[in-house]
Design a protein around this motif. Structure first.
Motif, short mmCIF file in Angstrom:
data_model
loop_
_atom_site.label_atom_id
_atom_site.label_comp_id
_atom_site.label_asym_id
_atom_site.label_seq_id
_atom_site.Cartn_x
_atom_site.Cartn_y
_atom_site.Cartn_z
N VAL A 192 61.63 38.71 114.72
CA VAL A 192 60.71 39.22 115.74
C VAL A 192 61.17 38.88 117.16
CG1 VAL A 192 58.70 39.22 114.23
CG2 VAL A 192 59.24 37.17 115.56
N ALA A 193 62.16 37.99 117.27
CA ALA A 193 62.69 37.61 118.58
C ALA A 193 63.96 38.38 118.93
CB ALA A 193 62.96 36.11 118.62
N MET A 194 64.33 39.36 118.11
CA MET A 194 65.56 40.13 118.33
C MET A 194 65.22 41.56 118.70
SD MET A 194 67.43 39.26 114.73
CE MET A 194 67.53 37.59 114.09
N ASN A 195 66.06 42.18 119.51
CA ASN A 195 65.99 43.63 119.63
C ASN A 195 66.89 44.25 118.56
OD1 ASN A 195 68.70 43.81 120.65
ND2 ASN A 195 67.95 43.34 122.72
N MET A 196 66.85 45.55 118.42
CA MET A 196 67.58 46.20 117.33
C MET A 196 69.09 46.04 117.48
SD MET A 196 65.31 49.56 116.34
CE MET A 196 66.31 49.91 114.88
N GLU A 197 69.58 46.06 118.71
CA GLU A 197 71.02 45.89 118.92
C GLU A 197 71.48 44.51 118.47
OE1 GLU A 197 74.27 45.95 122.60
OE2 GLU A 197 72.22 46.61 122.93
N GLU A 198 70.70 43.48 118.79
CA GLU A 198 71.03 42.12 118.35
C GLU A 198 70.96 42.00 116.84
OE1 GLU A 198 69.49 39.31 122.01
OE2 GLU A 198 68.00 40.25 120.72
N GLN A 199 69.96 42.62 116.25
CA GLN A 199 69.82 42.55 114.80
C GLN A 199 71.01 43.21 114.10
OE1 GLN A 199 65.90 43.65 113.55
NE2 GLN A 199 66.29 43.30 111.38
N ARG A 200 71.46 44.33 114.63
CA ARG A 200 72.64 44.99 114.06
C ARG A 200 73.87 44.09 114.21
NH1 ARG A 200 70.09 49.87 116.01
NH2 ARG A 200 70.98 49.54 118.08
N GLU A 201 74.00 43.44 115.35
CA GLU A 201 75.13 42.54 115.56
C GLU A 201 75.14 41.42 114.51
OE1 GLU A 201 77.00 39.50 118.97
OE2 GLU A 201 74.95 40.24 119.15
N ILE A 202 73.99 40.83 114.26
CA ILE A 202 73.90 39.72 113.32
C ILE A 202 74.16 40.20 111.90
CG2 ILE A 202 72.31 38.02 112.32
CD1 ILE A 202 70.98 37.97 115.19
#
Length: 339
Positions: A63-73
Motif C-alpha cells: 500500500v506504500a508503493m505506486n504501480m511503477e515501484e511495484q513492477r520494479e520490485i
C-alpha cells in the motif's frame, strides 16, 4: 461446475508450500527501493528455511508503493530468485483493471502465482467480488491465491463462496488471514486437496498447521524463518510435542508483538523491521513513512527476547501455570509474567 472461459493453470507454475514468508521490502534511507539489500534479505530467508516466497503483500508494504515501484520490485525479485522456489506476488488493488495489469506483469516476469486481496475500501457486494476474481483468472495462466483478510478488506469470503471459485477453476490457493485456525479446518474439511491452504496469521500457527494447513504465509516467517520452519516441520511430521515446543519458543515474541503496546505503539511493521536488525540484518532499514524507527525501549525488549534463550524458556514455563476465567484476565496475568 466447469466454466468454459476459465484459463487453465500452466503446468510450469510451481505450487507454493511450506514456510512462505510474507517478505518485507527493503528500502534505502531515502525510502527508495534497495535492490542489494533485498537480495541479501531473500538469501537470508532461503538459508534459514523458507520454502516459497511471497512479495508485495501487506508485510511488504504494497500500500506504500505506486504501480511503477511495484513492477520494479516484482521484476527484480523474480529475476533474482530465477525459479529457485515458488514465487507468489501480491498484485491486488481495489479495481479489477489494474489488478489484471499488475497480475499479467507478474506472470510475464515468471511468477508462479499472484496473491489478490479482496477488493477493499469501497466494500463491494459479493457478486461483484466473485466476478472480480473470475475476470482476473480469465487473463492469467498462473496460480491465483485469494488473500482472505477481513481485517484489511472489511469482509471475508465464506467457505461456500470459496468452494465455488475452486470448483470453477478460478483459484488454486488461499491465505486464510483471519487468525482463527478453524478457518483452515473448514476449508480443508470441505475442499481437501482441491485447495492449497496457508495459515495466514501469526499467533495460532501451531493449531492451523495441525488441522491441515499446507503452509504458513505471514509476517513471522518473514522475520523468524528458522523458528517458524521448526514449528512447521514438527507439525507436518505429526510430532505434537515437538510442535508445542517450537510454538513455546516463539510465544514470548507473540505476547510482546500483540499485547505490549501503549496507544498502538509500537506498530507491527516497526517491530518486524527491527527484529531483522536485531538478528544482524543491519541493512533492513525502516518502514516507509508515516511509520518509522522503533523507540529505544522497544528495541531493548526485542534484543532481550532473542538474546537470552534461558529467559525465553523460563517465561514459557511460567506462562503454562497461568489460570484464568476470562480472556482479559489472561492478558493481564500474562503481561505481568512478561514484564
Amino acid at each position: 461446475r466447469e466454466r468454459k472461459n476459465i484459463m487453465k493453470v500452466k503446468e510450469t507454475a510451481k505450487k507454493p508450500y511450506g514456510i512462505c514468508p510474507a517478505s518485507m521490502t527493503i528500502w534505502n534511507a531515502d525510502q527508495t527501493y534497495n535492490k542489494k539489500g533485498m537480495e541479501k534479505y531473500l538469501t537470508w530467508l532461503l538459508d534459514n528455511g523458507a520454502q516459497s516466497i511471497s512479495i508485495c503483500g501487506s508485510t511488504g508494504e504494497n500500500v506504500a508503493m505506486n504501480m511503477e515501484e511495484q513492477r520494479e520490485i516484482i521484476g527484480h525479485v523474480a529475476s533474482f530468485l530465477n525459479g529457485q522456489v515458488p514465487l507468489i506476488c501480491g498484485t491486488g488493488r481495489y479495481d479489477t483493471l489494474n489488478t489484471i495489469k499488475m497480475s499479467k506483469y507478474a506472470q510475464d516476469c515468471g511468477a508462479d502465482g499472484v496473491m489478490v486481496i479482496l477488493p477493499y475500501y469501497l466494500n463491494p457486494h459479493k457478486k461483484a467480488v466473485m466476478q472480480h476474481f473470475r475476470d482476473i483468472r480469465a487473463a492469467l495462466d498462473i496460480r491465483m491465491m485469494i488473500y482472505n483478510n477481513p481485517w484489511f478488506a472489511g469482509y471475508e469470503m465464506t467457505v461456500p463462496e470459496i468452494e465455488e471459485l475452486v470448483n470453477d477453476g478460478t483459484i488454486q490457493d488461499i491465505k486464510a488471514a483471519h487468525g482463527d485456525p478453524n478457518r483452515v479446518h473448514e476449508l480443508k474439511f470441505h475442499l481437501g486437496d482441491k485447495l492449497n491452504v496457508f495459515y495466514g496469521h501469526d499467533y495460532c500457527a501451531l493449531e492451523g498447521l495441525l488441522v491441515g494447513a499446507d503452509g504458513w504465509l505471514s509476517g513471522f516467517p518473514a522475520v523468524l524463518p528458522k523458528q517458524c520452519r521448526a514449528l512447521l516441520d514438527a507439525a507436518q511430521a505429526g510430532d505434537i510435542q515437538g510442535a508445542i515446543k517450537a510454538q513455546n519458543n516463539i510465544q514470548p515474541y507473540i505476547d510482546y508483538f500483540f499485547h505490549d503496546k501503549v496507544d498502538g505503539v509500537p506498530h507491527w511493521q516497526e517491530i518486524c523491521k527491527y527484529t531483522l536488525q536485531a538478528q544482524g540484518l543491519d541493512f533492513a532499514g525502516l518502514p516507509r513513512k508515516p511509520l518509522g524507527e522503533l523507540d529505544e525501549a522497544n528495541k531493548k525488549k526485542i534484543e532481550k527476547l532473542w538474546g537470552d534463550e534461558k529467559l525465553c524458556a523460563e517465561y514459557s514455563a511460567n506462562c503454562k501455570d497461568i489460570s484464568f476465567d476470562t480472556i482479559d484476565e489472561y492478558y493481564e496475568k500474562i503481561m505481568k509474567v512478561y514484564q
